[in-house]
Design an enzyme around this catalytic site. Structure first.
Site, PDB file in Angstrom:
ATOM      1  N   HIS A   1       0.820  -1.210   0.000  1.00 41.49           N
ATOM      2  CA  HIS A   1       0.000   0.000   0.000  1.00 41.49           C
ATOM      3  C   HIS A   1       0.857   1.264   0.000  1.00 41.49           C
ATOM      4  O   HIS A   1       0.362   2.348   0.297  1.00 41.49           O
ATOM      5  CB  HIS A   1      -0.910   0.016   1.227  1.00 41.49           C
ATOM      6  CG  HIS A   1      -1.754  -1.198   1.367  1.00 41.49           C
ATOM      7  ND1 HIS A   1      -2.612  -1.621   0.370  1.00 41.49           N
ATOM      8  CD2 HIS A   1      -1.876  -2.098   2.376  1.00 41.49           C
ATOM      9  CE1 HIS A   1      -3.232  -2.713   0.765  1.00 41.49           C
ATOM     10  NE2 HIS A   1      -2.792  -3.038   1.971  1.00 41.49           N
TER      11      HIS A   1
ATOM     12  N   LYS B   1      -7.163  -0.531  10.098  1.00 38.79           N
ATOM     13  CA  LYS B   1      -8.143  -0.693   9.029  1.00 38.79           C
ATOM     14  C   LYS B   1      -8.989  -1.937   9.317  1.00 38.79           C
ATOM     15  O   LYS B   1      -8.465  -2.960   9.754  1.00 38.79           O
ATOM     16  CB  LYS B   1      -7.436  -0.809   7.671  1.00 38.79           C
ATOM     17  CG  LYS B   1      -6.668   0.459   7.300  1.00 38.79           C
ATOM     18  CD  LYS B   1      -6.067   0.389   5.910  1.00 38.79           C
ATOM     19  CE  LYS B   1      -5.063  -0.733   5.772  1.00 38.79           C
ATOM     20  NZ  LYS B   1      -3.936  -0.594   6.720  1.00 38.79           N
TER      21      LYS B   1
ATOM     22  N   ASP C   1      -6.258  -7.749  10.645  1.00 40.26           N
ATOM     23  CA  ASP C   1      -5.739  -6.584  11.352  1.00 40.26           C
ATOM     24  C   ASP C   1      -6.443  -6.395  12.683  1.00 40.26           C
ATOM     25  O   ASP C   1      -5.809  -6.075  13.701  1.00 40.26           O
ATOM     26  CB  ASP C   1      -5.912  -5.333  10.478  1.00 40.26           C
ATOM     27  CG  ASP C   1      -4.952  -5.309   9.298  1.00 40.26           C
ATOM     28  OD1 ASP C   1      -3.921  -5.997   9.363  1.00 40.26           O
ATOM     29  OD2 ASP C   1      -5.238  -4.598   8.319  1.00 40.26           O
TER      30      ASP C   1
ATOM     31  N   HIS D   1      -6.679  -4.587  -1.908  1.00 37.48           N
ATOM     32  CA  HIS D   1      -5.916  -5.832  -1.877  1.00 37.48           C
ATOM     33  C   HIS D   1      -6.026  -6.621  -3.175  1.00 37.48           C
ATOM     34  O   HIS D   1      -5.887  -7.840  -3.182  1.00 37.48           O
ATOM     35  CB  HIS D   1      -6.375  -6.707  -0.701  1.00 37.48           C
ATOM     36  CG  HIS D   1      -6.133  -6.076   0.627  1.00 37.48           C
ATOM     37  ND1 HIS D   1      -7.146  -5.657   1.457  1.00 37.48           N
ATOM     38  CD2 HIS D   1      -4.974  -5.752   1.254  1.00 37.48           C
ATOM     39  CE1 HIS D   1      -6.624  -5.115   2.543  1.00 37.48           C
ATOM     40  NE2 HIS D   1      -5.306  -5.170   2.445  1.00 37.48           N
TER      41      HIS D   1
ATOM     42  N   ASP E   1       7.306   9.839 -28.786  1.00 39.78           N
ATOM     43  CA  ASP E   1       6.314   9.606 -27.733  1.00 39.78           C
ATOM     44  C   ASP E   1       4.891   9.501 -28.247  1.00 39.78           C
ATOM     45  O   ASP E   1       3.956   9.325 -27.467  1.00 39.78           O
ATOM     46  CB  ASP E   1       6.398  10.710 -26.674  1.00 39.78           C
ATOM     47  CG  ASP E   1       6.211  12.102 -27.267  1.00 39.78           C
ATOM     48  OD1 ASP E   1       5.894  12.203 -28.468  1.00 39.78           O
ATOM     49  OD2 ASP E   1       6.375  13.084 -26.520  1.00 39.78           O
TER      50      ASP E   1
ATOM     51  N   ASP F   1       2.841  11.713 -29.647  1.00 43.91           N
ATOM     52  CA  ASP F   1       1.888  12.796 -29.410  1.00 43.91           C
ATOM     53  C   ASP F   1       1.678  13.705 -30.615  1.00 43.91           C
ATOM     54  O   ASP F   1       0.915  14.669 -30.530  1.00 43.91           O
ATOM     55  CB  ASP F   1       2.336  13.633 -28.214  1.00 43.91           C
ATOM     56  CG  ASP F   1       3.628  14.412 -28.488  1.00 43.91           C
ATOM     57  OD1 ASP F   1       4.312  14.105 -29.489  1.00 43.91           O
ATOM     58  OD2 ASP F   1       3.951  15.312 -27.696  1.00 43.91           O
TER      59      ASP F   1
ATOM     60  N   SER G   1       6.577  20.804 -31.767  1.00 44.32           N
ATOM     61  CA  SER G   1       5.827  21.216 -32.958  1.00 44.32           C
ATOM     62  C   SER G   1       5.330  22.647 -32.846  1.00 44.32           C
ATOM     63  O   SER G   1       5.396  23.420 -33.806  1.00 44.32           O
ATOM     64  CB  SER G   1       4.645  20.275 -33.194  1.00 44.32           C
ATOM     65  OG  SER G   1       5.078  18.964 -33.451  1.00 44.32           O
TER      66      SER G   1
ATOM     67  N   ASP H   1       9.463   9.827 -41.046  1.00 49.37           N
ATOM     68  CA  ASP H   1       9.380  10.767 -39.937  1.00 49.37           C
ATOM     69  C   ASP H   1       7.984  11.377 -39.876  1.00 49.37           C
ATOM     70  O   ASP H   1       7.449  11.861 -40.888  1.00 49.37           O
ATOM     71  CB  ASP H   1      10.416  11.874 -40.107  1.00 49.37           C
ATOM     72  CG  ASP H   1      10.323  12.921 -39.014  1.00 49.37           C
ATOM     73  OD1 ASP H   1      10.652  12.594 -37.866  1.00 49.37           O
ATOM     74  OD2 ASP H   1       9.889  14.046 -39.317  1.00 49.37           O
TER      75      ASP H   1
ATOM     76  N   GLY I   1       6.910  14.155 -38.419  1.00 52.34           N
ATOM     77  CA  GLY I   1       6.871  15.582 -38.698  1.00 52.34           C
ATOM     78  C   GLY I   1       6.932  15.884 -40.172  1.00 52.34           C
ATOM     79  O   GLY I   1       6.244  16.788 -40.669  1.00 52.34           O
TER      80      GLY I   1
END
Length: 570
Positions: free
Chosen positions: A58, A106, A111, A220, A392, A394, A436, A547, A549
């Site tokens: 956790h 918790k 527990d 869990h 990447d 984008d 860009s 490419d 671009g």
């Protein structure tokens, strides 16, 4: 799934050793997986020791909340497994003094049993010890009685309140009362977008399809209470808050603290999107969010998803939430700044440029611009795919944002070519991040400067502006021909256009030659080793794919040609 571990049986100890290695005020018990404050005074002078814990997996809970003003110790079991009675007892004895200890637990069977028995033993041995159970999970309200609800991320806020109360020197009874009241008041609910894998098991406990989500799961790796198809972030937040707020029944409160908790595999970006909508949702319901935190507080290993926790607050709770702590993973006081959305003064400023009447080219320029916008939108998937193979991924989204910037231009922007290019440069700069945006903005600014004062440019003037735009990109980025960039589509286009206009020609056919050369140039980048831009990081691995671009250049040049052809036929 691959995991960065050694022996699955040693992950908890090795993890905790890593935690204390980077924390000057923490230590780990030699024989138990218990992280303790190493800066406590002698036992007769110690304040109430607030202790919590549970299974590992956790993180940053619970060791990340050990420190002045929060926990005195965190007792950690195996992944998703309660620690033993002996481990809890060792933690109590290590940090508790005459003022006693408060165990924040918790509400899980293991527990409850282990912490509860340890509390009894400690009390019998002269260490006053009380237990507060946290059962904040409202997802189970139709499944179990309220006293049997699970404890999830809201427990962290109980840690903070109890720790601050203890640090203020309050007696054990008051610290327990404050923690108990908070535990009774807080409401939480989680949503899973995927699963997690326990290291010792090696596979997920259940499966979710790509288009499915699970409402009401715990921490869990277990299933939730309801499975639905994927929804937008805002819809998910609305669903969760509707359940949380309905669980307060007739109780009303004017202000709250909000915890947006990641389950381990959700980017901060997505958690912030959820926070944004959650704050607005609560305010629309008449509840002011006085404090809000957003991040990973109580995770389920690498599970993607989140939980929301809402805690009604008043002055005394606010003071405790704001109290100082040096626990490494408590992010600060979470103050909300209002108004949440601040206006950009530059955007509000009046445009002092004269509102010129539409020029003779106005309608043609607008038609060309909108045709380019449509082409970029249609090419989103292709450009994203090409960019993803060398960067990447984008670029497609960036070009769509550029298309939106075009569509949002006011009619006045089309008064003259210079005005259009200048306004578009500003719009693109603001709309497109990454590389860009600056490249296209530089190109448009250069081109606009070469068309200043020219209401109807001739072919040579357009060509000069195009050359200036290309030089602007080259100057800004430092790339050159053959480096596998957008320039490898632009330079061949310019060369072809100049060649076509050096002899008697048809202007449309001359520009068509430039468009064809841009497409050919873009295609040829597939055989070029990248020497500039993000693709240069992977070198020859980019070979075989054009490419992105450069391909984008051919897309918008083809669109200009198509719009040009239509205007010439009218």
């Amino acid at each position: 799934m691959k995991k960065l571990i050694n022996d699955p049986k040693a992950v908890v100890r090795e993890m905790l050793e890593g935690v204390v290695t980077t924390s000057r005020h923490l230590a780990i018990l030699r024989n138990e997986n218990v992280v303790v404050r190493s800066d406590l005074p002698d036992k007769p002078n110690r304040k109430v020791a607030v202790i919590s814990g549970g299974g590992a997996g956790h993180e940053p809970a619970h060791a990340g909340y050990v420190g002045m003003g929060m926990l005195a110790a965190a007792v950690v079991g195996d992944v998703f497994t309660s620690p033993s009675v002996d481990a809890v007892l060792a933690g109590i004895k290590a940090v508790a003094g005459q003022a006693g200890a408060l165990l924040i637990v918790k509400n899980y069977t293991g527990d409850r049993l282990n912490f509860g028995l340890a509390a009894e033993i400690a009390t019998s041995e002269g260490i006053p010890t009380e237990v507060v159970l946290v059962g904040d999970d409202v997802a189970l309200r139709d499944t179990v009685s309220m006293e049997r609800r699970r404890g999830i991320a809201g427990t962290v806020l109980v840690h903070k309140l109890a720790g601050a109360a203890a640090e203020a020197g309050l007696p054990l009874s008051d610290v327990a009362r404050i923690a108990g009241k908070a535990a009774a008041d807080i409401r939480s609910m989680g949503v899973g977008l995927g699963t997690c894998i326990v290291p010792a098991v090696g596979h997920a406990g259940f499966a979710l399809e790509d288009n499915e989500i699970e409402y009401g799961l715990g921490i869990h790796g277990e299933k939730g209470v309801r499975r639905t198809l994927m929804k937008s972030a805002d819809e998910i937040v609305d669903d969760v808050l509707d359940v949380i707020l309905s669980d307060f029944a007739d109780a009303s409160f004017p202000a709250c603290a909000l915890l947006v908790n990641g389950l381990g595999g959700t980017p901060q970006m997505e958690l912030a999107i959820a926070l944004r909508h959650a704050v607005g949702h609560l305010e629309r319901r008449g509840i002011k969010v006085e404090r809000a935190w957003c991040g990973n507080f109580m995770t389920a290993l690498e599970m993607p998803g989140l939980s929301l926790s809402v805690l009604p607050i008043e002055t005394s709770r606010l003071e405790l939430l704001d109290a100082n702590t040096d626990a490494s993973d408590w992010p600060g006081n979470g103050a909300i700044r209002y108004p949440i959305v601040l206006a950009d003064e530059e955007l509000l400023a009046a445009d002092n440029r004269p509102d010129l009447p539409p020029g003779l080219l106005s309608n043609i320029l607008r038609s060309v611009a909108l045709t380019v916008a449509t082409a970029l939108e249609r090419a989103e998937g292709e450009l994203a795919d090409l960019d993803g193979k060398a960067g990447d991924g984008d670029l497609g989204a960036s070009m769509v944002r550029g298309a939106a910037a075009i569509r949002n231009l006011p009619q006045a922007s089309y008064a003259t070519p210079e005005r259009l290019l200048s306004d578009l440069g500003t719009a693109v700069r603001r709309a497109i991040a990454g590389s860009s945006g600056p490249f296209y903005a530089a190109a448009l600014v250069r081109a606009a400067s070469h068309l200043k004062g020219i209401e109807i440019p001739d072919e040579a003037e357009w060509q000069t502006a195009f050359a200036a735009a290309i030089q602007g990109i080259a100057d800004l980025g430092g790339a050159k021909r053959g480096d596998r960039t957008m320039l490898d589509a632009l330079y061949p286009a310019l060369d072809a256009w100049i060649k076509a206009t050096s002899v008697p020609h048809n202007p449309h056919e001359a520009f068509s030659a430039a468009v064809f050369a841009a497409s050919e140039g873009a295609a040829m980048t597939a055989s070029m080793t990248p020497r500039a831009g993000r693709a240069s990081y992977i070198g020859d691995r980019a070979l075989g794919v054009p490419d992105g671009g450069a391909r984008a250049v051919s897309v918008w040049m083809q669109a200009i040609e198509a719009a040009f052809a239509v205007s010439c036929c009218r």
